[in-house]
Write a protein that holds these residues in place. Structure first.
Motif, PDB file in Angstrom:
ATOM      1  N   MET A  99       6.031 -41.419 -30.969  1.00 25.26           N
ATOM      2  CA  MET A  99       5.480 -41.516 -32.374  1.00 25.26           C
ATOM      3  C   MET A  99       5.104 -42.995 -32.441  1.00 25.26           C
ATOM      4  SD  MET A  99       8.758 -41.740 -34.809  1.00 25.26           S
ATOM      5  CE  MET A  99       7.511 -42.776 -35.961  1.00 25.26           C
ATOM      6  N   GLY A 100       4.341 -43.169 -33.762  1.00 21.43           N
ATOM      7  CA  GLY A 100       3.804 -44.393 -34.063  1.00 21.43           C
ATOM      8  C   GLY A 100       3.932 -44.514 -35.716  1.00 21.43           C
ATOM      9  N   ILE A 101       3.883 -45.769 -36.213  1.00 25.53           N
ATOM     10  CA  ILE A 101       4.080 -46.233 -37.543  1.00 25.53           C
ATOM     11  C   ILE A 101       2.879 -47.099 -37.959  1.00 25.53           C
ATOM     12  CG2 ILE A 101       5.935 -47.576 -37.058  1.00 25.53           C
ATOM     13  CD1 ILE A 101       6.770 -46.953 -40.125  1.00 25.53           C
ATOM     14  N   THR A 102       2.302 -46.892 -39.016  1.00 25.61           N
ATOM     15  CA  THR A 102       1.012 -47.851 -39.426  1.00 25.61           C
ATOM     16  C   THR A 102       1.097 -47.994 -40.742  1.00 25.61           C
ATOM     17  OG1 THR A 102      -0.682 -46.142 -39.680  1.00 25.61           O
ATOM     18  CG2 THR A 102      -0.512 -47.109 -37.506  1.00 25.61           C
ATOM     19  N   VAL A 103       0.243 -48.945 -41.222  1.00 22.41           N
ATOM     20  CA  VAL A 103       0.251 -49.234 -42.661  1.00 22.41           C
ATOM     21  C   VAL A 103      -1.105 -48.625 -43.045  1.00 22.41           C
ATOM     22  CG1 VAL A 103      -0.002 -51.025 -44.385  1.00 22.41           C
ATOM     23  CG2 VAL A 103       1.755 -51.506 -42.658  1.00 22.41           C
ATOM     24  N   GLU A 104      -1.173 -47.897 -44.218  1.00 18.04           N
ATOM     25  CA  GLU A 104      -2.146 -47.136 -44.603  1.00 18.04           C
ATOM     26  C   GLU A 104      -2.398 -47.011 -46.393  1.00 18.04           C
ATOM     27  OE1 GLU A 104      -4.448 -45.959 -42.474  1.00 18.04           O
ATOM     28  OE2 GLU A 104      -3.056 -46.239 -40.695  1.00 18.04           O
ATOM     29  N   PRO A 105      -3.645 -46.906 -46.683  1.00 18.37           N
ATOM     30  CA  PRO A 105      -3.690 -46.721 -47.920  1.00 18.37           C
ATOM     31  C   PRO A 105      -2.893 -45.557 -48.885  1.00 18.37           C
ATOM     32  CG  PRO A 105      -5.916 -46.664 -46.984  1.00 18.37           C
ATOM     33  CD  PRO A 105      -4.884 -46.594 -45.842  1.00 18.37           C
ATOM     34  N   ALA A 106      -2.580 -45.923 -49.870  1.00 15.87           N
ATOM     35  CA  ALA A 106      -1.472 -44.980 -50.620  1.00 15.87           C
ATOM     36  C   ALA A 106      -2.240 -43.621 -50.263  1.00 15.87           C
ATOM     37  CB  ALA A 106      -1.601 -45.094 -52.006  1.00 15.87           C
TER      38      ALA A 106
END
Length: 249
Positions: free
Chosen positions: A224-231
């Motif tokens: 799995m991964g985690i990113t920063v995305e728009p709301a």
């Protein structure tokens, strides 16, 4: 439990999922490992919040509504005369009392309706929190649960727990930085290099722990991964991952 196992047992310990023999060994480790002790405190606080309903405050317009209805009630002056004065005085009191009751009924009837709706909303959120906590617990306590712990950016840490039997995964993070209001953390399943959305986490960040049940089935995902995305999240990652975790075999 091996030394490496001890450092990945914080989530299971908080949810009382460790066997008694392993629990005793972990508590001895906990007394000497400040990093694990900090994670246990944070995960305990998160688990407690999941089980609590949110308190409701009266809506801001309630005061204006009450004052408006009170102003609409006209108070008749007392009528005093030599004859029949007492009867007229009593009649005036009755008129005023009736008008006051009508206004009170309108105000407090509205309050009762609002309170009922607020209570229903709180109960609904409590049921959702309880359901999420139950699903997280089912993953953490699954006999085949596998735990992977890793480092994220900016000193944060992440832990993913996978149950292949249940086909579900849970993610716990500690120390994630706060994000602007228009950004969220988005979780992804890694399907052989293809990233599949697994839901979003709030961007409040801070030193506390956050937990989430990954949306969708694990399937053949290898990590799995985690990113920063728009709301609201994205269909595909729009930024470099702040962390990647491989699932334990």
């Amino acid at each position: 439990m091996t030394s490496a196992d001890l450092h990945t047992a914080t989530g299971a310990y908080v949810l009382h999922a460790l066997p008694q023999t392993e629990r005793a060994g972990f508590e001895r480790h906990l007394a000497a490992c400040e990093a694990c002790a900090q994670e246990v405190r944070e995960f305990s606080a998160t688990a407690e919040r999941l089980g609590l309903a949110v308190a409701e405050s009266p809506p801001p317009e309630m005061k204006d509504r009450v004052l408006h209805l009170i102003d609409s009630v006209r108070q008749e002056p007392p009528q005093v005369a030599a004859r029949g004065g007492t009867r007229r005085w009593n009649r005036s009191l009755r008129h005023f009392a009736l008008a006051a009751c009508v206004a009170a009924a309108a105000v407090f009837g509205g309050v009762a309706v609002w309170q009922h709706q607020a209570a229903e909303d709180a109960r609904s959120r409590a049921r959702q929190a309880e359901a999420q906590a139950a699903e997280l617990n089912a993953v953490f306590t699954a006999p085949d649960a596998k735990v992977t712990k890793g480092s994220l950016q900016d000193g944060a840490t992440g832990t993913v727990v996978v149950s292949r039997d249940r086909d579900r995964a849970a993610f716990l993070a500690s120390g994630l930085p706060g994000l602007p209001e228009d950004k969220v953390y988005q979780l992804w399943f890694d399907d052989g290099g293809t990233m599949r959305s697994a839901g979003v986490m709030g961007g409040a960040g801070g030193t506390g722990a956050q937990s989430a049940l990954l949306e969708g089935r694990v399937g053949k995902a290898s990590g799995m991964g985690i990113t920063v995305e728009p709301a609201g999240g994205s269909e595909q990652p729009t930024s470099a991952p702040i962390g990647l975790l491989k699932f334990s075999v």
